[in-house]
Write a protein that holds these residues in place. Structure first.
Motif: not given
Length: 183
Positions: A118-128
């Motif tokens: 799930f952290f992969v998706g969290l990273t993507d959202q934080i980067e956005k």
């Protein structure tokens, strides 16, 4: 023959994860065990203080780093706790709906590997989210491990140039490299 193949694979892993580590401090890998282990594997010599113009952006980034730290230290309970705090800080808006949902998934998940997934998706959202934020000082480093997720690779964000891999914990603590910098 099997031994030779295993030896070649191990050599390839060693080379790909240690290619540019000549001047970096190597932390011994002892497995992903945390029983009785209170060492903080996320500490580096090159951490910078990233400061945001908006307090809410600061809180979100700091909590993201707390989730990353928990994953680096293979501490699923701490990852849950920090993700729950992150979920509470993220506002209920269309722009941050995914960020809030992924934070909630990590907070509800007790399995460290699923949290890392799930952290992969969290990273993507934080980067956005960070691309819309105003960083007043410091730098955010986008880092990448080519070995994560069956060699598909995985990104994460850090406040340090030194690699501390949240996808493998102390098994492959320094596997990865800085791919870009957000200022």
């Amino acid at each position: 023959m099997r031994f030779l193949i295993m030896l070649l694979i191990a050599g390839g892993l060693h080379i790909s994860c240690n290619a540019d580590k000549k001047d970096k401090k190597i932390v011994p890998s002892v497995g992903d065990e945390k029983i009785g282990d209170t060492k903080d594997y996320d500490i580096t010599d090159s951490q910078t203080k990233v400061v945001f113009f908006q307090i809410k952006d600061q809180q979100i980034f700091d909590l993201y780093l707390s989730v990353k730290k928990a994953l680096v230290n293979s501490n699923e309970k701490e990852a849950q706790s920090q993700a729950k705090k992150l979920e509470a800080v993220v506002k209920d808006s269309d722009a941050d709906k995914q960020l809030k949902a992924i934070s909630k998934l990590i907070a509800l998940t007790k399995d460290i590997q699923k949290q890392r997934d799930f952290f992969v998706g969290l990273t993507d959202q934080i980067e956005k989210h960070l691309h819309k934020a105003n960083i007043t000082s410091g730098e955010v480093y986008k880092q990448f491990c080519p070995m994560a997720f069956d060699e598909k690779g995985g990104y994460w964000l850090s406040d340090s140039k030194e690699i501390r891999n949240p996808y493998f914990g102390n098994k492959m603590l320094t596997c990865g490299s800085v791919k870009s910098t957000l200022k």
